[in-house]
Design an enzyme around this catalytic site. Structure first.
Site, short mmCIF file in Angstrom:
data_model
loop_
_atom_site.label_atom_id
_atom_site.label_comp_id
_atom_site.label_asym_id
_atom_site.label_seq_id
_atom_site.Cartn_x
_atom_site.Cartn_y
_atom_site.Cartn_z
N CYS A 3 39.00 30.13 42.07
CA CYS A 3 38.15 31.28 42.41
C CYS A 3 36.72 30.80 42.63
CB CYS A 3 38.19 32.30 41.28
SG CYS A 3 37.23 33.78 41.62
N HIS A 45 44.66 38.71 43.95
CA HIS A 45 43.46 38.10 43.37
C HIS A 45 42.24 39.00 43.60
CE1 HIS A 45 40.84 34.52 42.45
NE2 HIS A 45 40.00 35.23 43.19
N GLU A 46 42.08 39.47 44.84
CA GLU A 46 40.93 40.32 45.16
C GLU A 46 41.03 41.68 44.49
OE1 GLU A 46 38.24 39.11 46.39
OE2 GLU A 46 39.24 37.19 46.73
N HIS A 49 39.72 41.39 41.05
CA HIS A 49 38.25 41.46 41.01
C HIS A 49 37.78 42.91 41.00
CE1 HIS A 49 36.94 37.33 41.13
NE2 HIS A 49 37.70 37.06 42.17
#
Length: 78
Positions: A3, A45-46, A49
């Site tokens: 990341c 993954h995003e 976030h």
């Protein structure tokens, strides 16, 4: 997985290989897409976030142990 928010930290994160997302498009209409492989991993993954979750929160225990020192260094601003 790595990341940009946590440079030099990489580890194993178990994720579903294929996912389906529903989102609001730029035209304001709902859309649904399914993807696998790298795109599915990137979407997850995003989305993590957006939920305030980092890869270190999702890493396998072994990867967390391997990255302990690097995480401490980041926390100390090194």
């Amino acid at each position: 997985e790595g990341c940009l928010s946590l440079p030099d930290i990489r580890g194993d994160v178990l994720r579903p290989p294929v996912i389906t997302i529903t989102a609001l498009g730029l035209d304001g209409k709902m859309l649904t897409q399914t993807a696998g492989g790298l795109l599915a991993r990137c979407w997850q993954h995003e989305n993590d976030h957006l939920d305030g979750v980092l890869i270190i929160d999702k890493m396998t225990q072994m990867s967390r142990l391997k990255n302990r020192g690097a995480v401490r260094d980041l926390e100390r601003g090194r």
